[in-house]
Design a protein around this motif. Structure first.
Motif, mmCIF file in Angstrom:
data_model
loop_
_atom_site.group_PDB
_atom_site.id
_atom_site.type_symbol
_atom_site.label_atom_id
_atom_site.label_comp_id
_atom_site.label_asym_id
_atom_site.label_seq_id
_atom_site.Cartn_x
_atom_site.Cartn_y
_atom_site.Cartn_z
ATOM 1 N N HIS B 304 0.833 -1.198 0.000
ATOM 2 C CA HIS B 304 0.000 0.000 0.000
ATOM 3 C C HIS B 304 0.865 1.244 0.000
ATOM 4 O O HIS B 304 1.979 1.235 0.487
ATOM 5 C CB HIS B 304 -0.949 -0.016 1.201
ATOM 6 N N GLY B 305 0.282 2.304 -0.556
ATOM 7 C CA GLY B 305 1.026 3.548 -0.587
ATOM 8 C C GLY B 305 0.183 4.639 -1.211
ATOM 9 O O GLY B 305 -1.018 4.452 -1.438
ATOM 10 N N HIS B 306 0.807 5.787 -1.464
ATOM 11 C CA HIS B 306 0.066 6.806 -2.187
ATOM 12 C C HIS B 306 0.938 7.418 -3.275
ATOM 13 O O HIS B 306 2.172 7.378 -3.206
ATOM 14 C CB HIS B 306 -0.501 7.868 -1.241
ATOM 15 N N VAL B 307 0.255 7.977 -4.279
ATOM 16 C CA VAL B 307 0.943 8.478 -5.465
ATOM 17 C C VAL B 307 1.700 9.753 -5.112
ATOM 18 O O VAL B 307 1.126 10.679 -4.560
ATOM 19 C CB VAL B 307 -0.081 8.757 -6.586
ATOM 20 N N ARG B 308 2.996 9.777 -5.404
ATOM 21 C CA ARG B 308 3.744 11.016 -5.191
ATOM 22 C C ARG B 308 3.818 11.827 -6.481
ATOM 23 O O ARG B 308 3.723 13.033 -6.494
ATOM 24 C CB ARG B 308 5.165 10.718 -4.703
ATOM 25 N N LEU B 323 5.605 4.131 -0.562
ATOM 26 C CA LEU B 323 4.991 2.993 0.114
ATOM 27 C C LEU B 323 4.792 3.310 1.594
ATOM 28 O O LEU B 323 5.636 3.959 2.214
ATOM 29 C CB LEU B 323 5.880 1.760 -0.039
ATOM 30 N N SER B 324 3.703 2.813 2.148
ATOM 31 C CA SER B 324 3.459 3.094 3.571
ATOM 32 C C SER B 324 4.468 2.366 4.449
ATOM 33 O O SER B 324 4.756 2.790 5.558
ATOM 34 C CB SER B 324 2.022 2.739 3.955
ATOM 35 N N GLY B 325 5.032 1.269 3.932
ATOM 36 C CA GLY B 325 6.054 0.560 4.702
ATOM 37 C C GLY B 325 7.444 1.153 4.532
ATOM 38 O O GLY B 325 8.422 0.553 4.958
ATOM 39 N N GLU B 349 -3.271 10.349 -4.097
ATOM 40 C CA GLU B 349 -4.276 9.288 -4.016
ATOM 41 C C GLU B 349 -3.711 8.040 -3.351
ATOM 42 O O GLU B 349 -2.563 7.656 -3.584
ATOM 43 C CB GLU B 349 -4.698 8.962 -5.461
ATOM 44 N N GLU B 350 -4.533 7.417 -2.518
ATOM 45 C CA GLU B 350 -4.143 6.140 -1.908
ATOM 46 C C GLU B 350 -4.289 5.041 -2.944
ATOM 47 O O GLU B 350 -5.304 4.973 -3.639
ATOM 48 C CB GLU B 350 -5.083 5.823 -0.730
ATOM 49 N N VAL B 351 -3.268 4.195 -3.080
ATOM 50 C CA VAL B 351 -3.370 3.103 -4.040
ATOM 51 C C VAL B 351 -2.835 1.808 -3.453
ATOM 52 O O VAL B 351 -2.074 1.821 -2.486
ATOM 53 C CB VAL B 351 -2.575 3.399 -5.336
#
Lengths: 288, 371
Positions: B304-308, B323-325, B349-351
């Motif tokens: 999981h992560g979000h678009v930079r 990435l969230s990790g 956006e969260e993806v």
């Protein structure tokens, strides 16, 4: 700035002006003057008059043709000697010189730091009949007592060759140094052994240097008189000695001037023939 | 089994100043293949080529050409020819004489020479240029002359040292295809040195990637790209997303690894060699983006992560995902799907980031630093 940009050809002439002016004043004018001198008649006592005596040319040529041919022969022989000595020297510096290249090049021109006259005079001392070079050899019985170098054509030719060696070596060096090493590798890749690489690649590419070097040596060598004066004898006098004597010893200005022009003409004809022979194609990169 | 044309055995070259240009390289080049030595400048590829050509002598090791030891033979006694960087055409000779140079040295009869030069110039499409000088032709034409000059000698192996390096991009692309055509037409083994990975990928049957004097990996382009074995190969050939992980057993026929944040990632079992610490990789175009809500297949590896960052390049859209990790990933999405209504994800956006376990590979640290 903008004026120069709008008139590019004017800029070119402005840049050429000092050179053209110099040549006009110090070359063209004296040459024209000298041509007039050759057409004078008279003597220092009676004074000279411009009589348009063109007959002096065949006269001078007939009288001194021996000196002229001798000069061309000496100059040619000296040029060949400088080539035979200078080519291996330039080749070594260009391809094997490594980081000593500039030192070696400096050594080639180092003799120029001493006057031409002085160097030739010291030859006279070194090669004297019982001097530094020949004395010990004679003492050791390696040379007959009557052997001499001075006052022989050999000494004159060797002296000229020695004095003009840098004029041959430097153009050859420039030409050889410019040859990209990968051309020689390509030749090696295409089955050329050492001799063929030299014959098919190195030598043809060095030809412009050979041409420049031999002209730079031959032209002044033919007109030289110092070497013949100091190292030769009356039988090895060159045309330069005659001209010098006409002007400075016997004050026969018209003959001296006429001989100068004959020499000039002979050299120009010789150079044109040579250019034909060596193949100007190599120099101009033309296609035939 | 295909015959071996060129064999390098533990070939090492060190220069006087202690620089190790080539370090124990062993490789086989097969008869008739288009073989590339690929690597950044200073990786030893050109030195390796020059040793095969005979222009450098190895410090140690052995070079065989069609079974014959040629290690100490000069170039003119080897059945190889070279296309040099910057062509090295003889400026004082016509195109005809340039091409004929090798035959003339071999004392081939002159009507033979004329015929073969004609054929060769035909092959490289330079008929009619016979009497020109190298100074009167373009770079692309000079390149063809260099090729003709080497090929006319019918060598067992043709060595090419960055032959297209001096050409502009368009001409390069064109010459790449042409080189490949000529190679297939004459059937001669080509060993091709380049630093351009695209060039190596398009033309080669096999590529040897070199780095710091060592060889990193050798194989067909596809294998190098899909299964890079070292970190260097993974990042020199294309782009890779690399992740540190530790091995954690087996599940459902896949090996399992855990990323630093504990996320489970699965990968093909043969990729794991038993060591605990792993460096995983995945190519950007193998990854699919999904809305955070879901939609990914459960069999996929999922992060999981979000678009930079988003950049639209026409053919594809490139994303940079934080990435969230921890860490970031590059993702390429083909724009072919846009028509059926899928939207470009926007920055912030969260993806969910998903890829198949089969597309995961493991890299070693660089060969040059290991071993």
């Amino acid at each position: 700035m903008s004026w120069f940009r709008r008139h590019p050809s004017a800029t070119a002439y402005i840049l050429l002006a000092p050179g053209i002016l110099y040549l006009l004043v110090f070359y063209l004018y004296p040459t024209a003057q000298m041509f007039l001198v050759s057409l004078w008649t008279g003597s220092p006592e009676t004074g000279y008059a411009l009589t348009g005596n063109f007959g002096i040319y065949p006269e001078a040529l007939a009288q001194y043709s021996e000196h002229l041919t001798r000069s061309i022969f000496y100059g040619g022989a000296a040029t060949i000697v400088t080539f035979l000595v200078g080519f291996p020297l330039a080749y070594f510096i260009a391809f094997r010189g490594g980081r000593y290249k500039s030192v070696l090049l400096f050594l080639v021109i180092a003799p120029f730091f001493t006057s031409f006259l002085l160097r030739t005079l010291s030859w006279k001392i070194i090669f004297a009949d019982n001097g530094l070079a020949l004395g010990p050899l004679k003492d050791a019985g390696l040379l007959p007592d009557t052997f001499r170098l001075l006052a022989t054509p050999t000494a004159v030719i060797a002296g000229i060759a020695y004095n003009f060696l840098p004029f041959m070596t430097l153009p050859l060096y420039v030409a050889l140094e410019k040859i990209p090493p990968n051309l020689l590798e390509a030749a090696q890749d295409l089955y050329a052994d050492g001799w063929q690489r030299f014959r098919r690649v190195t030598l043809p590419l060095a030809l412009p240097g050979v041409f420049a070097g031999s002209l730079l040596t031959f032209i002044p060598a033919v007109g030289d008189f110092i070497n013949a004066e100091l190292l030769g004898d009356p039988r090895s006098q060159m045309i330069g000695n005659v001209i010098q004597a006409r002007f400075l010893r016997v004050s026969d200005y018209p003959t001296g001037a006429a001989l100068s022009f004959i020499l000039m003409a002979a050299i120009i004809i010789g150079v044109l023939l040579y250019a034909r022979l060596v193949g100007t194609e190599e120099l101009t990169g033309g296609t035939t | 089994m295909t015959a071996i044309d060129v064999r390098l055995l533990e070939v090492t070259k060190s220069f006087g100043n202690g620089i190790l240009a080539v370090d124990r390289v062993s490789l086989d080049v097969r008869d008739g293949e288009f073989f590339s030595l690929l690597g950044p400048s200073g990786c030893g590829k050109t030195t390796t080529l020059r040793m095969i050509g005979g222009f450098e002598e190895p410090t140690s090791g052995r070079i065989e050409l069609q079974g014959q030891d040629v290690t100490w033979l000069p170039p003119y006694k080897r059945n190889v020819n070279t296309v040099f960087q910057n062509y090295a055409l003889f400026p004082h000779l016509s195109i005809f004489e340039n091409v004929a140079f090798g035959l003339r040295r071999k004392k081939v009869a002159s009507d033979q020479v004329r015929q073969r030069v004609g054929e060769m110039l035909e092959l490289v499409e330079l008929r009619g240029f016979e009497q020109r000088r190298p100074g009167q032709i373009s770079g692309g034409q000079a390149q063809r002359v260099a090729l003709a000059r080497a090929l006319i000698n019918r060598p067992a192996v043709l060595l090419l040292d960055e032959p297209l390096g001096a050409l502009d991009l368009k001409l390069r692309k064109q010459m790449q295809l042409e080189l490949k055509r000529i190679q297939q037409e004459v059937g001669i083994t080509f060993i091709y040195v380049t630093h351009d990975q695209d060039e190596a990928m398009t033309m080669s049957d096999r590529i040897c990637v070199m780095h710091g004097g060592r060889y990193e990996q050798l194989g067909p382009p596809q294998e190098l790209y899909e299964r890079p074995q070292t970190r260097f190969v993974a990042s020199f050939l294309g782009i890779s997303n690399l992740m540190a992980a530790s091995s954690d057993g087996v599940s459902d026929g896949y090996a399992v690894a855990r990323l630093r944040d504990g996320t489970e990632v699965r990968l093909p079992r043969p990729m794991v060699d038993g060591s605990h610490d792993l460096e995983l990789g995945v190519r950007p175009e193998k990854i699919r983006l999904h809305p955070a809500a879901g939609g990914a297949e459960t069999a996929d590896n999922l992060l999981h992560g979000h678009v930079r960052d988003v950049s639209y390049t026409g053919v594809s859209t490139q994303y940079l995902i934080d990435l969230s990790g921890g860490g970031a990933m590059t993702v390429y999405e083909q724009n072919s799907a846009r028509a059926d209504g899928r939207l470009i994800h926007r920055p912030g956006e969260e993806v969910a980031v998903a890829w198949s376990p089969d597309d995961t590979f493991v890299v070693r640290s660089d060969a040059a630093t290991a071993a």
